[in-house]
Design a protein around this motif. Structure first.
Motif, PDB file in Angstrom:
ATOM      1  N   THR A 186       0.828  -1.198   0.000  1.00 39.73           N
ATOM      2  CA  THR A 186       0.000   0.000   0.000  1.00 39.73           C
ATOM      3  C   THR A 186       0.869   1.257   0.000  1.00 39.73           C
ATOM      4  OG1 THR A 186      -1.639  -1.230   1.276  1.00 39.73           O
ATOM      5  CG2 THR A 186      -1.921   1.143   1.160  1.00 39.73           C
ATOM      6  N   TYR A 187       1.991   1.186   0.687  1.00 38.12           N
ATOM      7  CA  TYR A 187       2.918   2.321   0.745  1.00 38.12           C
ATOM      8  C   TYR A 187       3.395   2.666  -0.665  1.00 38.12           C
ATOM      9  CZ  TYR A 187       6.522   5.276   2.899  1.00 38.12           C
ATOM     10  OH  TYR A 187       7.291   6.346   3.301  1.00 38.12           O
ATOM     11  N   VAL A 188       3.762   1.647  -1.424  1.00 37.60           N
ATOM     12  CA  VAL A 188       4.237   1.864  -2.795  1.00 37.60           C
ATOM     13  C   VAL A 188       3.153   2.524  -3.640  1.00 37.60           C
ATOM     14  CG1 VAL A 188       4.994   0.722  -4.906  1.00 37.60           C
ATOM     15  CG2 VAL A 188       5.898  -0.023  -2.708  1.00 37.60           C
ATOM     16  N   LYS A 189       1.910   2.060  -3.510  1.00 35.02           N
ATOM     17  CA  LYS A 189       0.799   2.576  -4.321  1.00 35.02           C
ATOM     18  C   LYS A 189       0.362   3.977  -3.894  1.00 35.02           C
ATOM     19  CE  LYS A 189      -1.222  -2.029  -5.032  1.00 35.02           C
ATOM     20  NZ  LYS A 189      -2.388  -2.892  -4.686  1.00 35.02           N
ATOM     21  N   GLY A 190       0.350   4.220  -2.589  1.00 38.48           N
ATOM     22  CA  GLY A 190      -0.312   5.414  -2.081  1.00 38.48           C
ATOM     23  C   GLY A 190       0.562   6.627  -1.846  1.00 38.48           C
ATOM     24  N   ARG A 191       1.857   6.438  -1.731  1.00 35.41           N
ATOM     25  CA  ARG A 191       2.721   7.569  -1.398  1.00 35.41           C
ATOM     26  C   ARG A 191       3.061   8.399  -2.639  1.00 35.41           C
ATOM     27  NH1 ARG A 191       4.188   8.361   4.228  1.00 35.41           N
ATOM     28  NH2 ARG A 191       2.947   6.713   5.211  1.00 35.41           N
ATOM     29  N   PRO A 192       3.025   9.720  -2.508  1.00 38.56           N
ATOM     30  CA  PRO A 192       3.361  10.573  -3.654  1.00 38.56           C
ATOM     31  C   PRO A 192       4.851  10.563  -3.937  1.00 38.56           C
ATOM     32  CG  PRO A 192       3.061  11.909  -1.702  1.00 38.56           C
ATOM     33  CD  PRO A 192       2.677  10.507  -1.312  1.00 38.56           C
ATOM     34  N   ASP A 193       5.207  10.908  -5.164  1.00 39.46           N
ATOM     35  CA  ASP A 193       6.603  11.120  -5.512  1.00 39.46           C
ATOM     36  C   ASP A 193       7.004  12.521  -5.039  1.00 39.46           C
ATOM     37  OD1 ASP A 193       9.140  10.751  -6.531  1.00 39.46           O
ATOM     38  OD2 ASP A 193       8.472  10.244  -8.552  1.00 39.46           O
ATOM     39  N   TYR A 194       8.177  12.958  -5.425  1.00 42.61           N
ATOM     40  CA  TYR A 194       8.684  14.265  -5.018  1.00 42.61           C
ATOM     41  C   TYR A 194       8.770  15.179  -6.240  1.00 42.61           C
ATOM     42  CZ  TYR A 194       9.795  11.956  -0.647  1.00 42.61           C
ATOM     43  OH  TYR A 194       9.691  11.273   0.542  1.00 42.61           O
ATOM     44  N   PRO A 195       8.755  16.497  -6.049  1.00 39.34           N
ATOM     45  CA  PRO A 195       8.766  17.423  -7.176  1.00 39.34           C
ATOM     46  C   PRO A 195      10.129  17.471  -7.869  1.00 39.34           C
ATOM     47  CG  PRO A 195       8.902  18.630  -5.119  1.00 39.34           C
ATOM     48  CD  PRO A 195       8.659  17.191  -4.749  1.00 39.34           C
ATOM     49  N   PRO A 196      10.165  17.874  -9.157  1.00 38.32           N
ATOM     50  CA  PRO A 196      11.432  17.931  -9.901  1.00 38.32           C
ATOM     51  C   PRO A 196      12.497  18.788  -9.226  1.00 38.32           C
ATOM     52  CG  PRO A 196       9.579  18.159 -11.402  1.00 38.32           C
ATOM     53  CD  PRO A 196       9.011  18.187 -10.019  1.00 38.32           C
ATOM     54  N   ALA A 197      12.095  19.811  -8.467  1.00 33.46           N
ATOM     55  CA  ALA A 197      13.059  20.689  -7.808  1.00 33.46           C
ATOM     56  C   ALA A 197      13.946  19.944  -6.818  1.00 33.46           C
ATOM     57  CB  ALA A 197      12.317  21.820  -7.091  1.00 33.46           C
ATOM     58  N   VAL A 198      13.531  18.767  -6.391  1.00 34.79           N
ATOM     59  CA  VAL A 198      14.333  17.985  -5.458  1.00 34.79           C
ATOM     60  C   VAL A 198      15.664  17.582  -6.085  1.00 34.79           C
ATOM     61  CG1 VAL A 198      14.435  15.729  -4.303  1.00 34.79           C
ATOM     62  CG2 VAL A 198      12.427  17.178  -4.046  1.00 34.79           C
ATOM     63  N   SER A 199      15.690  17.405  -7.395  1.00 38.31           N
ATOM     64  CA  SER A 199      16.939  17.033  -8.075  1.00 38.31           C
ATOM     65  C   SER A 199      18.017  18.088  -7.850  1.00 38.31           C
ATOM     66  CB  SER A 199      16.677  16.847  -9.573  1.00 38.31           C
ATOM     67  OG  SER A 199      17.874  16.522 -10.250  1.00 38.31           O
ATOM     68  N   GLU A 200      17.651  19.354  -7.998  1.00 36.38           N
ATOM     69  CA  GLU A 200      18.600  20.446  -7.767  1.00 36.38           C
ATOM     70  C   GLU A 200      18.976  20.539  -6.289  1.00 36.38           C
ATOM     71  OE1 GLU A 200      21.048  23.696  -7.721  1.00 36.38           O
ATOM     72  OE2 GLU A 200      20.489  22.382  -9.400  1.00 36.38           O
ATOM     73  N   TRP A 201      18.036  20.278  -5.412  1.00 40.71           N
ATOM     74  CA  TRP A 201      18.321  20.284  -3.975  1.00 40.71           C
ATOM     75  C   TRP A 201      19.393  19.245  -3.640  1.00 40.71           C
ATOM     76  CZ3 TRP A 201      16.880  16.580  -0.029  1.00 40.71           C
ATOM     77  CH2 TRP A 201      17.069  17.044   1.283  1.00 40.71           C
ATOM     78  N   LEU A 202      19.288  18.071  -4.246  1.00 39.35           N
ATOM     79  CA  LEU A 202      20.250  17.004  -3.971  1.00 39.35           C
ATOM     80  C   LEU A 202      21.630  17.301  -4.544  1.00 39.35           C
ATOM     81  CD1 LEU A 202      18.001  13.864  -4.580  1.00 39.35           C
ATOM     82  CD2 LEU A 202      18.875  14.664  -2.389  1.00 39.35           C
ATOM     83  N   THR A 203      21.663  17.784  -5.779  1.00 38.71           N
ATOM     84  CA  THR A 203      22.960  18.025  -6.420  1.00 38.71           C
ATOM     85  C   THR A 203      23.562  19.371  -6.019  1.00 38.71           C
ATOM     86  OG1 THR A 203      21.849  18.903  -8.389  1.00 38.71           O
ATOM     87  CG2 THR A 203      22.398  16.555  -8.378  1.00 38.71           C
ATOM     88  N   GLY A 204      22.706  20.390  -5.873  1.00 40.04           N
ATOM     89  CA  GLY A 204      23.195  21.718  -5.535  1.00 40.04           C
ATOM     90  C   GLY A 204      23.406  21.910  -4.052  1.00 40.04           C
ATOM     91  N   THR A 205      22.333  21.777  -3.267  1.00 42.51           N
ATOM     92  CA  THR A 205      22.410  22.033  -1.826  1.00 42.51           C
ATOM     93  C   THR A 205      23.179  20.943  -1.084  1.00 42.51           C
ATOM     94  OG1 THR A 205      20.289  23.193  -1.953  1.00 42.51           O
ATOM     95  CG2 THR A 205      21.040  22.549   0.228  1.00 42.51           C
ATOM     96  N   LEU A 206      22.907  19.680  -1.414  1.00 46.83           N
ATOM     97  CA  LEU A 206      23.605  18.585  -0.730  1.00 46.83           C
ATOM     98  C   LEU A 206      24.922  18.208  -1.402  1.00 46.83           C
ATOM     99  CD1 LEU A 206      20.786  16.091   0.346  1.00 46.83           C
ATOM    100  CD2 LEU A 206      22.040  17.692   1.749  1.00 46.83           C
ATOM    101  N   GLY A 207      25.110  18.635  -2.655  1.00 45.16           N
ATOM    102  CA  GLY A 207      26.371  18.397  -3.344  1.00 45.16           C
ATOM    103  C   GLY A 207      26.607  16.969  -3.794  1.00 45.16           C
ATOM    104  N   LEU A 208      25.555  16.213  -4.022  1.00 40.65           N
ATOM    105  CA  LEU A 208      25.717  14.817  -4.433  1.00 40.65           C
ATOM    106  C   LEU A 208      26.124  14.722  -5.895  1.00 40.65           C
ATOM    107  CD1 LEU A 208      22.692  13.085  -2.661  1.00 40.65           C
ATOM    108  CD2 LEU A 208      25.073  13.242  -1.891  1.00 40.65           C
TER     109      LEU A 208
END
Length: 257
Positions: free
Chosen positions: A19-41
């Motif tokens: 149910t978790y897989v079916k019901g949980r929303p994904d994350y917005p595209p801006a998260v990609s920049e947060w991960l690479t820019g802010t977190l530096g991944l």
């Protein structure tokens, strides 16, 4: 493991992985920049996906090119993650007992998870495995209560939370400030979860730990309350596809040194 998983997570997520897989929303595209820019991944970094669950956020970390280590204490969730992301090292562990050496990772990310283990002890352990200057990222998807029917849906859910840790209470913030970390830095993003009411409303509620832990009869009553809410709301009534509005709250703290 040094600590115990909260009873709501242990009992609820054990049965609600699908149910978790079916019901949980994904994350917005801006998260990609947060991960690479802010977190530096990037491809030269190693990141822990802490409290990784079924791997709902894992793909975002994989996409950065970083080496991803997923840590999750609930076996049923970890099995789902391993099937979805076979290239990720998936290990059983908790926030206060991470199976990794000192100063071995560049970042730790807790997606939809930090409220479960927010404590000085968890931050001590996270700081232990982070390199100096490493980053702790905390991220949550929250239903946007500025849309008038959303607080009514939240009220149905929140009435049953008991002692379950939740993001919205703000209790998780009491773990900060922490001597190993600088101040929390926050960003917020807007997005929506679009799909059938069955998935984006019913299954999202059913995937909530303390709802999943209820008896069949109690869960059926929750379904009835949600059905009544939908029937009385023009934005939802009779629609095969609906959008639940979300806000994503993202925080970063940098390890000192």
């Amino acid at each position: 493991m040094k600590d115990q998983v909260h009873h709501s997570a242990a009992s609820g997520y054990k049965t609600a992985a699908d149910t978790y897989v079916k019901g949980r929303p994904d994350y917005p595209p801006a998260v990609s920049e947060w991960l690479t820019g802010t977190l530096g991944l990037d491809g030269h970094k190693t990141v822990i996906d802490l409290g990784a669950g079924t791997g709902k956020f894992t793909g975002w970390l994989v996409a950065t090119g970083a080496q991803v280590i997923a840590v999750e204490p609930v076996v049923q969730m970890l099995e789902k993650l391993s099937l979805a992301w076979p290239q990720v090292l998936a290990v059983s562990g908790t926030a206060t007992d991470l199976p990794l050496p000192d100063a071995s990772v560049d970042a730790v990310v807790c997606a939809q998870a930090f409220h479960w283990f927010a404590s000085t002890e968890a931050l001590d352990e996270i700081a232990r495995v982070l390199k100096p200057g490493g980053k702790l990222g905390l991220i949550w998807n929250l239903r946007d209560t500025r849309i008038d029917w959303v607080p009514r849906l939240d009220a149905i859910v929140n009435a049953l939370e008991g002692d379950t840790p939740r993001f919205y209470t703000g209790q998780w913030r009491k773990a900060f400030p922490h001597p190993a970390f600088g101040p929390l830095q926050a960003q917020h993003f807007q997005h929506g979860h679009t799909g059938s009411p069955e998935d984006v409303i019913f299954n999202r509620v059913r995937s909530t730990s303390f709802i999943a832990a209820l008896s069949d009869q109690q869960r059926a009553k929750i379904d009835e309350q949600i059905a009544e809410l939908i029937a009385g709301e023009p934005q939802l009534r009779g629609r095969e596809v609906v959008t639940v509005p979300y806000e994503t709250a993202a925080f970063v703290a940098v390890k000192n040194g």
